[in-house]
Scaffold this motif. Structure first.
Motif, PDB file in Angstrom:
ATOM      1  N   ILE A   1       0.865  -1.145   0.048  1.00 29.37           N
ATOM      2  CA  ILE A   1       0.029  -0.068   0.068  1.00 29.37           C
ATOM      3  C   ILE A   1       0.921   1.406   0.075  1.00 29.37           C
ATOM      4  N   LEU A   2       0.284   2.320  -0.522  1.00 27.31           N
ATOM      5  CA  LEU A   2       1.100   3.681  -0.511  1.00 27.31           C
ATOM      6  C   LEU A   2       0.339   4.818   0.169  1.00 27.31           C
ATOM      7  N   PHE A   3       1.025   5.474   0.739  1.00 27.03           N
ATOM      8  CA  PHE A   3       0.369   6.624   1.394  1.00 27.03           C
ATOM      9  C   PHE A   3       1.091   7.966   1.101  1.00 27.03           C
ATOM     10  N   THR A   4       0.052   8.944   1.045  1.00 26.03           N
ATOM     11  CA  THR A   4       0.407  10.245   0.953  1.00 26.03           C
ATOM     12  C   THR A   4       0.390  11.087   2.158  1.00 26.03           C
ATOM     13  N   ASP A   5       1.224  12.199   2.220  1.00 23.17           N
ATOM     14  CA  ASP A   5       1.099  13.167   3.394  1.00 23.17           C
ATOM     15  C   ASP A   5       0.985  14.875   2.655  1.00 23.17           C
ATOM     16  N   GLY A   6      -0.139  15.343   2.756  1.00 27.57           N
ATOM     17  CA  GLY A   6      -0.271  16.597   2.100  1.00 27.57           C
ATOM     18  C   GLY A   6      -0.006  16.624   0.707  1.00 27.57           C
ATOM     19  N   GLY A   7      -0.674  15.373   0.015  1.00 23.76           N
ATOM     20  CA  GLY A   7      -0.640  15.316  -1.461  1.00 23.76           C
ATOM     21  C   GLY A   7       0.670  14.923  -2.059  1.00 23.76           C
ATOM     22  N   ARG A   8       1.562  14.498  -1.203  1.00 26.12           N
ATOM     23  CA  ARG A   8       2.926  13.905  -1.447  1.00 26.12           C
ATOM     24  C   ARG A   8       3.132  12.750  -1.204  1.00 26.12           C
ATOM     25  N   LEU A   9       3.801  11.987  -1.776  1.00 22.68           N
ATOM     26  CA  LEU A   9       4.270  10.367  -1.671  1.00 22.68           C
ATOM     27  C   LEU A   9       5.002  10.310  -0.315  1.00 22.68           C
ATOM     28  N   SER A  10       4.453   9.562   0.774  1.00 24.44           N
ATOM     29  CA  SER A  10       5.004   9.747   1.898  1.00 24.44           C
ATOM     30  C   SER A  10       5.490   8.226   2.666  1.00 24.44           C
ATOM     31  N   TYR A  11       4.836   7.005   1.983  1.00 25.46           N
ATOM     32  CA  TYR A  11       5.174   5.955   2.515  1.00 25.46           C
ATOM     33  C   TYR A  11       4.755   4.793   1.982  1.00 25.46           C
ATOM     34  N   LEU A  12       5.632   3.793   1.324  1.00 28.92           N
ATOM     35  CA  LEU A  12       5.361   2.706   0.572  1.00 28.92           C
ATOM     36  C   LEU A  12       5.524   1.495   1.576  1.00 28.92           C
ATOM     37  N   GLU A  13       4.540   0.709   1.920  1.00 33.26           N
ATOM     38  CA  GLU A  13       4.428  -0.359   2.615  1.00 33.26           C
ATOM     39  C   GLU A  13       4.181  -1.685   2.411  1.00 33.26           C
ATOM     40  N   TYR A  14       4.795  -2.627   2.851  1.00 35.91           N
ATOM     41  CA  TYR A  14       4.784  -3.986   2.598  1.00 35.91           C
ATOM     42  C   TYR A  14       4.028  -4.792   3.784  1.00 35.91           C
ATOM     43  N   VAL A  15       2.788  -5.046   3.728  1.00 39.55           N
ATOM     44  CA  VAL A  15       1.979  -5.512   4.718  1.00 39.55           C
ATOM     45  C   VAL A  15       1.655  -6.968   4.549  1.00 39.55           C
ATOM     46  N   TRP A  16       2.244  -7.767   5.468  1.00 44.82           N
ATOM     47  CA  TRP A  16       2.236  -9.382   5.479  1.00 44.82           C
ATOM     48  C   TRP A  16       1.190  -9.848   6.479  1.00 44.82           C
ATOM     49  N   PHE A  17       0.921 -11.076   6.498  1.00 40.29           N
ATOM     50  CA  PHE A  17       0.086 -11.769   7.371  1.00 40.29           C
ATOM     51  C   PHE A  17       0.459 -13.064   7.920  1.00 40.29           C
ATOM     52  N   GLY A  18       1.959 -13.084   7.708  1.00 34.69           N
ATOM     53  CA  GLY A  18       2.654 -14.018   8.437  1.00 34.69           C
ATOM     54  C   GLY A  18       3.921 -13.786   9.206  1.00 34.69           C
ATOM     55  N   GLU A  19       4.781 -14.537   8.624  1.00 41.41           N
ATOM     56  CA  GLU A  19       6.251 -13.885   9.019  1.00 41.41           C
ATOM     57  C   GLU A  19       6.819 -12.726   8.299  1.00 41.41           C
ATOM     58  N   PRO A  20       7.242 -11.861   8.996  1.00 37.59           N
ATOM     59  CA  PRO A  20       7.499 -10.650   8.323  1.00 37.59           C
ATOM     60  C   PRO A  20       8.586 -10.845   7.063  1.00 37.59           C
ATOM     61  N   SER A  21       8.539  -9.894   6.080  1.00 38.51           N
ATOM     62  CA  SER A  21       9.474 -10.146   4.872  1.00 38.51           C
ATOM     63  C   SER A  21      10.544  -9.322   4.970  1.00 38.51           C
ATOM     64  N   THR A  22      11.682  -9.361   4.723  1.00 39.11           N
ATOM     65  CA  THR A  22      12.496  -8.493   4.585  1.00 39.11           C
ATOM     66  C   THR A  22      13.014  -7.788   3.179  1.00 39.11           C
ATOM     67  N   GLU A  23      12.336  -8.557   2.511  1.00 38.85           N
ATOM     68  CA  GLU A  23      12.359  -7.881   0.820  1.00 38.85           C
ATOM     69  C   GLU A  23      11.064  -7.946   0.204  1.00 38.85           C
ATOM     70  N   TRP A  24      11.152  -7.017  -0.792  1.00 36.87           N
ATOM     71  CA  TRP A  24       9.938  -6.794  -1.534  1.00 36.87           C
ATOM     72  C   TRP A  24       9.716  -7.958  -2.294  1.00 36.87           C
ATOM     73  N   PRO A  25       8.416  -8.011  -2.714  1.00 35.19           N
ATOM     74  CA  PRO A  25       7.884  -9.534  -3.206  1.00 35.19           C
ATOM     75  C   PRO A  25       8.338  -9.523  -4.902  1.00 35.19           C
ATOM     76  N   GLU A  26       8.609 -10.568  -5.528  1.00 33.75           N
ATOM     77  CA  GLU A  26       8.894 -10.732  -6.808  1.00 33.75           C
ATOM     78  C   GLU A  26       7.825 -10.261  -7.475  1.00 33.75           C
ATOM     79  N   LEU A  27       7.935  -9.435  -8.612  1.00 34.51           N
ATOM     80  CA  LEU A  27       6.937  -8.847  -9.339  1.00 34.51           C
ATOM     81  C   LEU A  27       5.969  -9.917  -9.878  1.00 34.51           C
ATOM     82  N   SER A  28       6.508 -11.236 -10.295  1.00 34.10           N
ATOM     83  CA  SER A  28       5.867 -12.099 -10.538  1.00 34.10           C
ATOM     84  C   SER A  28       4.698 -12.604  -9.897  1.00 34.10           C
ATOM     85  N   ARG A  29       4.706 -12.263  -8.573  1.00 40.41           N
ATOM     86  CA  ARG A  29       3.658 -12.491  -7.447  1.00 40.41           C
ATOM     87  C   ARG A  29       2.995 -11.456  -7.052  1.00 40.41           C
TER      88      ARG A  29
END
Length: 121
Positions: free
Chosen positions: A87-115
């Motif tokens: 998910i992606l957040f803005t603050d005051g109409g500007r990009l502010s936070y790109l978040e990887y939300v997981w529902f199990g063990e936390p990931s340290t890497e961004w997912p592969e684009l194929s997924r």
């Protein structure tokens, strides 16, 4: 966790951000413009790949209607792991936070684009 000096987005971060911003929605054009100058100014302290973003002050301000951008990525499960989201957040109409939300063990890497699959308005 603050990053000083700010750093450019990695290739994976850039690809993920571009995918989240690929659908058309109110403010998308401005956020896409901002993304060209986005830099990473912080990381999540938990060790996941989520990042704080900053854009040039001269970039146009977006009016997406909410802090949460209406487009997101669904992360398809691999093996027996649960799905996730980006998910992606803005603050005051500007990009502010790109978040990887997981529902199990936390990931340290961004997912592969194929997924990932874009889910948007």
């Amino acid at each position: 966790m603050k990053i000083d000096p700010p750093r450019p987005l990695t290739a994976k971060e850039r690809a993920i951000l571009d995918l989240v911003l690929s659908p058309d929605f109110a403010g998308a054009a401005e956020l896409r413009h901002q993304s060209t100058s986005a830099v990473v100014v912080g990381r999540c302290a938990c060790g996941c790949p989520s990042v704080d973003l900053r854009t040039e002050d001269s970039a146009p301000i977006a009016r997406p209607g909410s802090r949460l951008v209406p487009s997101e990525l669904e992360v398809l499960p691999s093996g027996d792991e649960p799905p996730g989201q980006v998910i992606l957040f803005t603050d005051g109409g500007r990009l502010s936070y790109l978040e990887y939300v997981w529902f199990g063990e936390p990931s340290t890497e961004w997912p592969e684009l194929s997924r990932v699959r874009v889910v948007g308005p």
